[in-house]
Write a protein that holds these residues in place. Structure first.
Motif, PDB file in Angstrom:
ATOM      1  N   ILE A  12       0.517  -1.454  -0.032  1.00 40.55           N
ATOM      2  CA  ILE A  12      -0.152   0.115   0.140  1.00 40.55           C
ATOM      3  C   ILE A  12       0.932   1.206  -0.339  1.00 40.55           C
ATOM      4  O   ILE A  12       1.617   1.497   0.715  1.00 40.55           O
ATOM      5  CB  ILE A  12      -1.248  -0.051   0.984  1.00 40.55           C
ATOM      6  CG1 ILE A  12      -1.727  -0.787   1.027  1.00 40.55           C
ATOM      7  CG2 ILE A  12      -1.938   1.357   1.112  1.00 40.55           C
ATOM      8  CD1 ILE A  12      -2.813  -1.882   2.813  1.00 40.55           C
ATOM      9  N   GLN A  23       0.998  -3.803   3.892  1.00 44.61           N
ATOM     10  CA  GLN A  23      -0.012  -3.914   4.928  1.00 44.61           C
ATOM     11  C   GLN A  23      -0.712  -4.774   5.407  1.00 44.61           C
ATOM     12  O   GLN A  23      -1.575  -5.601   4.538  1.00 44.61           O
ATOM     13  CB  GLN A  23      -0.641  -2.368   5.241  1.00 44.61           C
ATOM     14  CG  GLN A  23       0.631  -1.495   5.344  1.00 44.61           C
ATOM     15  CD  GLN A  23       0.943  -0.601   6.059  1.00 44.61           C
ATOM     16  OE1 GLN A  23      -0.199  -1.191   7.145  1.00 44.61           O
ATOM     17  NE2 GLN A  23       1.928   0.044   6.676  1.00 44.61           N
ATOM     18  N   LEU A  25      -4.859  -5.951   5.979  1.00 43.21           N
ATOM     19  CA  LEU A  25      -5.852  -6.319   5.413  1.00 43.21           C
ATOM     20  C   LEU A  25      -6.506  -6.660   6.470  1.00 43.21           C
ATOM     21  O   LEU A  25      -7.272  -7.354   6.580  1.00 43.21           O
ATOM     22  CB  LEU A  25      -6.704  -6.010   4.282  1.00 43.21           C
ATOM     23  CG  LEU A  25      -5.551  -5.694   2.851  1.00 43.21           C
ATOM     24  CD1 LEU A  25      -6.223  -6.069   1.825  1.00 43.21           C
ATOM     25  CD2 LEU A  25      -5.360  -4.766   2.899  1.00 43.21           C
ATOM     26  N   GLN A  54      -3.363   1.056   9.769  1.00 40.61           N
ATOM     27  CA  GLN A  54      -2.238   0.552   9.691  1.00 40.61           C
ATOM     28  C   GLN A  54      -1.538   1.246   9.421  1.00 40.61           C
ATOM     29  O   GLN A  54      -1.765   3.331  10.437  1.00 40.61           O
ATOM     30  CB  GLN A  54      -2.024   0.656   7.929  1.00 40.61           C
ATOM     31  CG  GLN A  54      -3.667  -0.775   7.249  1.00 40.61           C
ATOM     32  CD  GLN A  54      -4.113   0.113   5.985  1.00 40.61           C
ATOM     33  OE1 GLN A  54      -3.657   0.399   5.244  1.00 40.61           O
ATOM     34  NE2 GLN A  54      -4.615  -1.647   5.315  1.00 40.61           N
ATOM     35  N   ASP A  65      -6.412   2.760   6.586  1.00 34.60           N
ATOM     36  CA  ASP A  65      -6.318   2.459   5.664  1.00 34.60           C
ATOM     37  C   ASP A  65      -5.782   4.269   4.861  1.00 34.60           C
ATOM     38  O   ASP A  65      -5.739   4.892   4.924  1.00 34.60           O
ATOM     39  CB  ASP A  65      -7.595   3.099   4.433  1.00 34.60           C
ATOM     40  CG  ASP A  65      -7.279   2.726   3.160  1.00 34.60           C
ATOM     41  OD1 ASP A  65      -5.428   2.316   3.130  1.00 34.60           O
ATOM     42  OD2 ASP A  65      -7.255   2.506   1.910  1.00 34.60           O
ATOM     43  N   SER A  67      -3.614   4.440   2.556  1.00 36.46           N
ATOM     44  CA  SER A  67      -3.842   5.261   1.656  1.00 36.46           C
ATOM     45  C   SER A  67      -4.490   6.003   1.084  1.00 36.46           C
ATOM     46  O   SER A  67      -3.759   6.623   0.085  1.00 36.46           O
ATOM     47  CB  SER A  67      -4.055   3.862   0.202  1.00 36.46           C
ATOM     48  OG  SER A  67      -5.151   4.091   0.341  1.00 36.46           O
ATOM     49  N   GLU A  68      -5.291   6.717   1.984  1.00 39.60           N
ATOM     50  CA  GLU A  68      -6.255   7.873   2.115  1.00 39.60           C
ATOM     51  C   GLU A  68      -5.675   8.412   2.720  1.00 39.60           C
ATOM     52  O   GLU A  68      -6.095   8.603   4.057  1.00 39.60           O
ATOM     53  CB  GLU A  68      -7.420   7.574   2.562  1.00 39.60           C
ATOM     54  CG  GLU A  68      -8.039   6.190   1.000  1.00 39.60           C
ATOM     55  CD  GLU A  68      -9.492   6.243   1.218  1.00 39.60           C
ATOM     56  OE1 GLU A  68      -9.935   6.945   1.746  1.00 39.60           O
ATOM     57  OE2 GLU A  68     -10.015   5.373   0.669  1.00 39.60           O
TER      58      GLU A  68
END
Length: 250
Positions: A12, A23, A25, A54, A65, A67-68
């Motif tokens: 990620i 990472q 999930l 994460q 998350d 990634s955001e």
């Protein structure tokens, strides 16, 4: 808790620093036991806390998350208070992750979500028998809840429970009395009545929702609902997805 399988993890890219890391999930199992009065879920969800967040090993950004990037999250992560928080070895590693996420949420104005994440840190302290930290973080969660928008009935019950478990009995009793005076829904009233009895007994222990809502009057807890239409939860709808969104402050 079962080990994370390779299929349960992937690379990620961090939304804050841009680095990639592997990472886990999180796919929540179906809860089989009733939640606690503060809505900590029953097993087997209860034992999955280490996978709820994460954490980027490069910049330290922590979120459900990574990634955001949360709005203004990069600024919060780069600031000295956040760096000090994640480096504080006096606190358990998992608790630091929840506190880090709470800090990002608080800095971006999501005070109720920050309270939720801070309460999760208290749950970690519970599991490690760190009563001092559990009390501290419950009090901090209450302060965050009360600093945000007006509380709904569910949040008010959680404030009462946090105060009781922190040993702040007079304040918990006042909050329970105030909630009862609003004539809340039956299920909330039953839970509040149980809280009042526990407060009077100066009981700081963990108790289940099932203790207050005995069958057949007990309504399913949000984590147990299968159909989004079974019980609507503003604004996300009902069911596990709604509970997870509230749980993670998303």
């Amino acid at each position: 808790m079962a080990a994370v399988r390779a299929s349960d993890a992937r690379e990620i890219r961090c939304g804050v620093c841009g680095h990639e890391s592997r990472q886990a999930l999180f796919r929540p199992p179906v809860p089989e036991q009733a939640p606690d009065l503060d809505l900590r879920p029953g097993e087997p969800v209860r034992s999955t806390m280490s996978r709820w967040l994460q954490s980027c090993p490069h910049c330290g950004y922590t979120a459900p998350d990574i990634s955001e990037a949360h709005p203004a999250g990069a600024e919060a992560v780069a600031a000295a208070p956040y760096r000090a928080l994640i480096a504080d070895t006096a606190h358990p590693v998992l608790a630091r992750r929840f506190l880090a996420w709470a800090h990002v949420l608080e800095e971006t104005g999501a005070l109720h979500a920050a309270a939720e994440a801070t309460l999760h840190a208290a749950w970690v302290a519970d599991d490690l028998n760190r009563e001092d930290l559990a009390r501290q973080w419950r009090r901090e969660a209450v302060a965050l809840w009360r600093s945000g928008p007006a509380l709904d009935a569910e949040q008010s019950v959680r404030v009462i429970d946090a105060l009781r478990r922190a040993g702040d009995f007079a304040e918990a009793d006042a909050a329970a009395t105030a909630l009862t005076a609003t004539k809340p829904p039956e299920a909330v009233a039953q839970v509040t009545a149980l809280e009042a009895r526990l407060i009077a007994a100066e009981d700081t222990g963990r108790h289940s929702i099932a203790s207050a809502l005995a069958p057949p009057a007990r309504r399913p807890h949000v984590t147990h609902q299968k159909s989004p239409g079974a019980k609507k939860r503003p604004p996300e709808g009902g069911g596990l997805k709604s509970w997870l969104r509230r749980l993670f402050g998303g």
